[in-house]
Design an enzyme around this catalytic site. Structure first.
Site, short mmCIF file in Angstrom:
data_model
loop_
_atom_site.label_atom_id
_atom_site.label_comp_id
_atom_site.label_asym_id
_atom_site.label_seq_id
_atom_site.Cartn_x
_atom_site.Cartn_y
_atom_site.Cartn_z
N TYR A 185 0.61 -1.14 0.03
CA TYR A 185 0.01 0.20 0.09
C TYR A 185 1.02 1.33 0.03
O TYR A 185 0.56 2.09 -0.71
CB TYR A 185 -0.81 0.08 1.25
CG TYR A 185 -1.75 1.15 1.50
CD1 TYR A 185 -2.77 1.35 0.75
CD2 TYR A 185 -1.51 2.29 2.30
CE1 TYR A 185 -3.86 2.38 0.76
CE2 TYR A 185 -2.36 3.41 2.32
CZ TYR A 185 -3.33 3.44 1.52
OH TYR A 185 -4.21 4.38 1.74
N PRO A 198 -3.66 12.34 2.67
CA PRO A 198 -4.46 12.26 3.86
C PRO A 198 -3.60 11.44 5.10
O PRO A 198 -2.98 10.71 4.83
CB PRO A 198 -5.74 11.69 3.58
CG PRO A 198 -5.85 11.90 2.20
CD PRO A 198 -4.58 11.54 1.65
N GLY A 199 -3.65 12.02 6.20
CA GLY A 199 -3.24 11.12 7.34
C GLY A 199 -4.44 10.26 8.06
O GLY A 199 -5.13 9.70 7.44
#
Length: 242
Positions: free
Chosen positions: A149, A178-179
């Site tokens: 990933y 994004p986190g």
């Protein structure tokens, strides 16, 4: 803002996809929503009051034929927001290549390469078209136990930077990373590590909301980002600085 413009959103019925589709429809876009979830259209219609400008495709974006079906009779495409992807753990053991690596690459990076190849000519017919690829904090820091990933999300950034140089000024291409966003995707990691430990790493001391991420994608698709190209915007509460 997007009156009469056609924007394709992949992963449209996911946690960030729903508020993004809502924002785009409210701003006049024709949204071509794509998701592999068989109930994706119902989720969107349940969550969004006015879906008159919504066109939905149940698709895994698995090949050029599927992408041509998504393009349909659209002659111009103004925007592409690629949110589709799968988040699968791996252990780097025999069998992981076929069972994890290949599907992860297929569902995160190969699909958008194929889709963009099919819709590119339609995007070039627009003035200052936009592409936003959704990467991840995993690209920035590396996610232990999610090597495939992390690699796929890094590949999306490489694609964004390559296309940004190739396609400007006709098409502007950027990425968002994004986190920890309050969606289903990071729930297992948060449960494993503990919410207090996760939040303790984030300077803003909270998870991000899906709508906050959707707002940044909307900005990159919109007129106020007209001199932004080839960039990665971290939407993570400052965790990459910590």
């Amino acid at each position: 803002m997007f009156d009469g413009k056609s924007i394709i959103v992949t992963g449209a019925s996911g946690g960030i996809g729903v508020p993004l589709v809502r924002r785009l429809l409210l701003n006049g876009a024709r949204v071509v929503a794509v998701d592999s979830d068989p109930s994706g259209e119902e989720k969107l219609k349940d969550a969004i009051r006015d879906t008159a400008g919504l066109i939905y495709h149940h698709s895994k974006i698995e090949n050029e034929a599927a992408c041509r079906s998504i393009l349909g009779k659209e002659t111009k495409i103004y925007g592409l927001a690629h949110l589709a992807g799968i988040f699968v753990p791996d252990n780097m053991k025999p069998g992981d290549v076929e069972n994890i690596y290949d599907p992860v690459m297929e569902a995160n990076i190969r699909n958008v390469y194929t889709l963009y190849s099919v819709i590119r000519e339609a995007m070039l017919r627009e003035n200052s078209a936009r592409v936003v690829l959704v990467s991840s904090l995993a690209f920035q820091r590396g996610a232990p136990g999610h090597t495939a990933y992390s690699a796929a999300k890094g590949a999306l950034v490489g694609m964004a930077r390559s296309l940004a140089r190739k396609e400007a000024p006709k098409i502007l291409v950027n990425a968002v990373a994004p986190g920890f966003i309050d969606t289903n995707m990071p729930k297992k990691i948060i449960a494993k590590r503990g919410i207090e430990n996760v939040i303790g790493e984030i300077p803003m001391m909270r998870l991000g909301t899906p709508d906050e991420t959707a707002g940044v994608i909307q900005f990159l698709l919109g007129p106020d980002s007209s001199y932004i190209n080839g960039q990665v915007i971290n939407v993570d509460g400052g965790i990459v600085c910590n």
